[in-house]
Design a protein around this motif. Sequence first.
Motif, PDB file in Angstrom:
ATOM      1  N   SER A   1       0.814  -1.218   0.000  1.00 25.24           N
ATOM      2  CA  SER A   1       0.000   0.000   0.000  1.00 25.24           C
ATOM      3  C   SER A   1       0.848   1.269   0.000  1.00 25.24           C
ATOM      4  CB  SER A   1      -0.967   0.004   1.183  1.00 25.24           C
ATOM      5  OG  SER A   1      -0.261   0.058   2.397  1.00 25.24           O
ATOM      6  N   GLU A   2       1.974   1.254   0.676  1.00 22.22           N
ATOM      7  CA  GLU A   2       2.834   2.442   0.680  1.00 22.22           C
ATOM      8  C   GLU A   2       3.389   2.697  -0.715  1.00 22.22           C
ATOM      9  OE1 GLU A   2       3.961   5.798   2.300  1.00 22.22           O
ATOM     10  OE2 GLU A   2       2.872   4.264   3.420  1.00 22.22           O
ATOM     11  N   GLY A   3       3.788   1.646  -1.395  1.00 22.55           N
ATOM     12  CA  GLY A   3       4.284   1.789  -2.760  1.00 22.55           C
ATOM     13  C   GLY A   3       3.204   2.269  -3.710  1.00 22.55           C
ATOM     14  N   LEU A   4       1.980   1.781  -3.511  1.00 20.44           N
ATOM     15  CA  LEU A   4       0.868   2.225  -4.352  1.00 20.44           C
ATOM     16  C   LEU A   4       0.594   3.711  -4.142  1.00 20.44           C
ATOM     17  CD1 LEU A   4      -1.569  -0.781  -3.883  1.00 20.44           C
ATOM     18  CD2 LEU A   4      -0.297  -0.191  -5.948  1.00 20.44           C
ATOM     19  N   SER A   5       0.648   4.146  -2.893  1.00 19.77           N
ATOM     20  CA  SER A   5       0.413   5.561  -2.602  1.00 19.77           C
ATOM     21  C   SER A   5       1.503   6.428  -3.208  1.00 19.77           C
ATOM     22  CB  SER A   5       0.342   5.784  -1.095  1.00 19.77           C
ATOM     23  OG  SER A   5      -0.802   5.153  -0.577  1.00 19.77           O
ATOM     24  N   LYS A   6       2.752   5.970  -3.147  1.00 17.38           N
ATOM     25  CA  LYS A   6       3.838   6.716  -3.768  1.00 17.38           C
ATOM     26  C   LYS A   6       3.655   6.789  -5.272  1.00 17.38           C
ATOM     27  CE  LYS A   6       7.356   5.898  -0.267  1.00 17.38           C
ATOM     28  NZ  LYS A   6       8.644   5.297   0.061  1.00 17.38           N
ATOM     29  N   GLY A   7       3.195   5.683  -5.855  1.00 18.50           N
ATOM     30  CA  GLY A   7       2.923   5.674  -7.293  1.00 18.50           C
ATOM     31  C   GLY A   7       1.797   6.631  -7.647  1.00 18.50           C
ATOM     32  N   ALA A   8       0.741   6.640  -6.833  1.00 23.55           N
ATOM     33  CA  ALA A   8      -0.375   7.559  -7.067  1.00 23.55           C
ATOM     34  C   ALA A   8       0.107   9.000  -6.969  1.00 23.55           C
ATOM     35  CB  ALA A   8      -1.495   7.300  -6.067  1.00 23.55           C
ATOM     36  N   LYS A   9       0.980   9.271  -6.008  1.00 22.59           N
ATOM     37  CA  LYS A   9       1.518  10.629  -5.853  1.00 22.59           C
ATOM     38  C   LYS A   9       2.296  11.041  -7.101  1.00 22.59           C
ATOM     39  CE  LYS A   9       4.397  13.544  -2.932  1.00 22.59           C
ATOM     40  NZ  LYS A   9       5.166  14.064  -4.049  1.00 22.59           N
ATOM     41  N   ARG A  10       3.094  10.125  -7.629  1.00 23.27           N
ATOM     42  CA  ARG A  10       3.858  10.451  -8.846  1.00 23.27           C
ATOM     43  C   ARG A  10       2.913  10.750 -10.015  1.00 23.27           C
ATOM     44  NH1 ARG A  10       7.201   6.286  -6.979  1.00 23.27           N
ATOM     45  NH2 ARG A  10       6.288   4.802  -8.440  1.00 23.27           N
ATOM     46  N   VAL A  11       1.840   9.952 -10.128  1.00 23.24           N
ATOM     47  CA  VAL A  11       0.882  10.164 -11.224  1.00 23.24           C
ATOM     48  C   VAL A  11       0.222  11.527 -11.079  1.00 23.24           C
ATOM     49  CG1 VAL A  11      -1.334   9.392 -12.173  1.00 23.24           C
ATOM     50  CG2 VAL A  11       0.446   7.720 -11.659  1.00 23.24           C
ATOM     51  N   VAL A  12      -0.251  11.844  -9.877  1.00 16.91           N
ATOM     52  CA  VAL A  12      -0.945  13.120  -9.689  1.00 16.91           C
ATOM     53  C   VAL A  12       0.031  14.291  -9.846  1.00 16.91           C
ATOM     54  CG1 VAL A  12      -2.381  14.499  -8.137  1.00 16.91           C
ATOM     55  CG2 VAL A  12      -2.720  12.041  -8.262  1.00 16.91           C
ATOM     56  N   ASP A  13       1.256  14.146  -9.371  1.00 15.93           N
ATOM     57  CA  ASP A  13       2.267  15.188  -9.592  1.00 15.93           C
ATOM     58  C   ASP A  13       2.434  15.452 -11.089  1.00 15.93           C
ATOM     59  OD1 ASP A  13       3.012  15.883  -6.977  1.00 15.93           O
ATOM     60  OD2 ASP A  13       4.648  14.415  -6.915  1.00 15.93           O
ATOM     61  N   TYR A  14       2.553  14.364 -11.865  1.00 15.55           N
ATOM     62  CA  TYR A  14       2.715  14.499 -13.309  1.00 15.55           C
ATOM     63  C   TYR A  14       1.496  15.200 -13.924  1.00 15.55           C
ATOM     64  CZ  TYR A  14       2.863  13.485 -18.247  1.00 15.55           C
ATOM     65  OH  TYR A  14       2.838  13.622 -19.605  1.00 15.55           O
ATOM     66  N   LEU A  15       0.310  14.737 -13.554  1.00 17.93           N
ATOM     67  CA  LEU A  15      -0.910  15.320 -14.121  1.00 17.93           C
ATOM     68  C   LEU A  15      -1.028  16.795 -13.766  1.00 17.93           C
ATOM     69  CD1 LEU A  15      -3.438  12.428 -13.425  1.00 17.93           C
ATOM     70  CD2 LEU A  15      -2.405  13.043 -15.624  1.00 17.93           C
ATOM     71  N   ALA A  16      -0.705  17.137 -12.527  1.00 18.89           N
ATOM     72  CA  ALA A  16      -0.802  18.531 -12.097  1.00 18.89           C
ATOM     73  C   ALA A  16       0.140  19.436 -12.880  1.00 18.89           C
ATOM     74  CB  ALA A  16      -0.520  18.633 -10.597  1.00 18.89           C
ATOM     75  N   LYS A  17       1.290  18.912 -13.257  1.00 16.12           N
ATOM     76  CA  LYS A  17       2.286  19.716 -13.972  1.00 16.12           C
ATOM     77  C   LYS A  17       2.075  19.743 -15.478  1.00 16.12           C
ATOM     78  CE  LYS A  17       5.855  18.940 -10.534  1.00 16.12           C
ATOM     79  NZ  LYS A  17       7.052  18.186 -10.179  1.00 16.12           N
TER      80      LYS A  17
ATOM     81  N   HIS B   1      -2.989   8.386  -0.472  1.00 17.80           N
ATOM     82  CA  HIS B   1      -3.594   7.220   0.174  1.00 17.80           C
ATOM     83  C   HIS B   1      -5.106   7.175  -0.096  1.00 17.80           C
ATOM     84  CE1 HIS B   1      -0.274   5.526   2.568  1.00 17.80           C
ATOM     85  NE2 HIS B   1       0.167   6.770   2.629  1.00 17.80           N
ATOM     86  N   VAL B   2      -5.740   8.326  -0.012  1.00 16.86           N
ATOM     87  CA  VAL B   2      -7.192   8.398  -0.254  1.00 16.86           C
ATOM     88  C   VAL B   2      -7.502   8.067  -1.701  1.00 16.86           C
ATOM     89  CG1 VAL B   2      -9.186   9.936  -0.260  1.00 16.86           C
ATOM     90  CG2 VAL B   2      -7.585   9.998   1.653  1.00 16.86           C
ATOM     91  N   LEU B   3      -6.710   8.559  -2.640  1.00 20.63           N
ATOM     92  CA  LEU B   3      -6.935   8.221  -4.048  1.00 20.63           C
ATOM     93  C   LEU B   3      -6.793   6.729  -4.314  1.00 20.63           C
ATOM     94  CD1 LEU B   3      -5.183  11.221  -5.822  1.00 20.63           C
ATOM     95  CD2 LEU B   3      -7.610  10.638  -5.947  1.00 20.63           C
ATOM     96  N   VAL B   4      -5.830   6.100  -3.668  1.00 22.91           N
ATOM     97  CA  VAL B   4      -5.661   4.645  -3.815  1.00 22.91           C
ATOM     98  C   VAL B   4      -6.890   3.927  -3.264  1.00 22.91           C
ATOM     99  CG1 VAL B   4      -4.313   2.646  -3.044  1.00 22.91           C
ATOM    100  CG2 VAL B   4      -3.150   4.674  -3.914  1.00 22.91           C
ATOM    101  N   LYS B   5      -7.389   4.359  -2.114  1.00 18.09           N
ATOM    102  CA  LYS B   5      -8.598   3.743  -1.538  1.00 18.09           C
ATOM    103  C   LYS B   5      -9.800   3.934  -2.468  1.00 18.09           C
ATOM    104  CE  LYS B   5      -9.451   4.087   2.904  1.00 18.09           C
ATOM    105  NZ  LYS B   5      -9.590   4.640   4.280  1.00 18.09           N
ATOM    106  N   LEU B   6      -9.929   5.135  -3.023  1.00 18.62           N
ATOM    107  CA  LEU B   6     -11.024   5.411  -3.955  1.00 18.62           C
ATOM    108  C   LEU B   6     -10.929   4.508  -5.182  1.00 18.62           C
ATOM    109  CD1 LEU B   6     -13.413   7.253  -4.857  1.00 18.62           C
ATOM    110  CD2 LEU B   6     -11.687   8.732  -5.900  1.00 18.62           C
ATOM    111  N   ALA B   7      -9.736   4.400  -5.720  1.00 20.69           N
ATOM    112  CA  ALA B   7      -9.533   3.568  -6.909  1.00 20.69           C
ATOM    113  C   ALA B   7      -9.784   2.106  -6.599  1.00 20.69           C
ATOM    114  CB  ALA B   7      -8.121   3.757  -7.442  1.00 20.69           C
ATOM    115  N   ALA B   8      -9.396   1.650  -5.414  1.00 18.97           N
ATOM    116  CA  ALA B   8      -9.605   0.231  -5.042  1.00 18.97           C
ATOM    117  C   ALA B   8     -11.095  -0.085  -4.967  1.00 18.97           C
ATOM    118  CB  ALA B   8      -8.919  -0.073  -3.707  1.00 18.97           C
TER     119      ALA B   8
END
Length: 89
Positions: free
Chosen positions: A34-50, A79-86
């Motif tokens: 789950s920690e790795g998934l959250s880090k991955g989600a953060k990278r995706v959202v960082d990319y999308l935001a930029k 973490h919340v985005l990962v929970k939403l996606a799950a």
Amino acid sequence: MSEDKKDDIMKSFESFKDYLGDQVKKGEKPGPGSEGLSKGAKRVVDYLAKHEEPRNRKEKVINELWGIANKEEREHMSHVLVKLAAQTN
């Protein structure tokens, strides 16, 4: 990722959640946890935001929240985005 694939994923908030949900399912198998998934989600959202303009109101809200959040808040949001996606799949 091809532009066509990216466009398919980003065409709506629901298709984005479905894509993220699929990635979460893949990540639940032996791998990052789950920690790795959250880090991955953060990278995706960082990319999308930029690099991507929000295409609907939901994406705009997430983009604005992400833009004003500090590092710790972004980790919580990931973490919340990962929970939403799950829950999506």
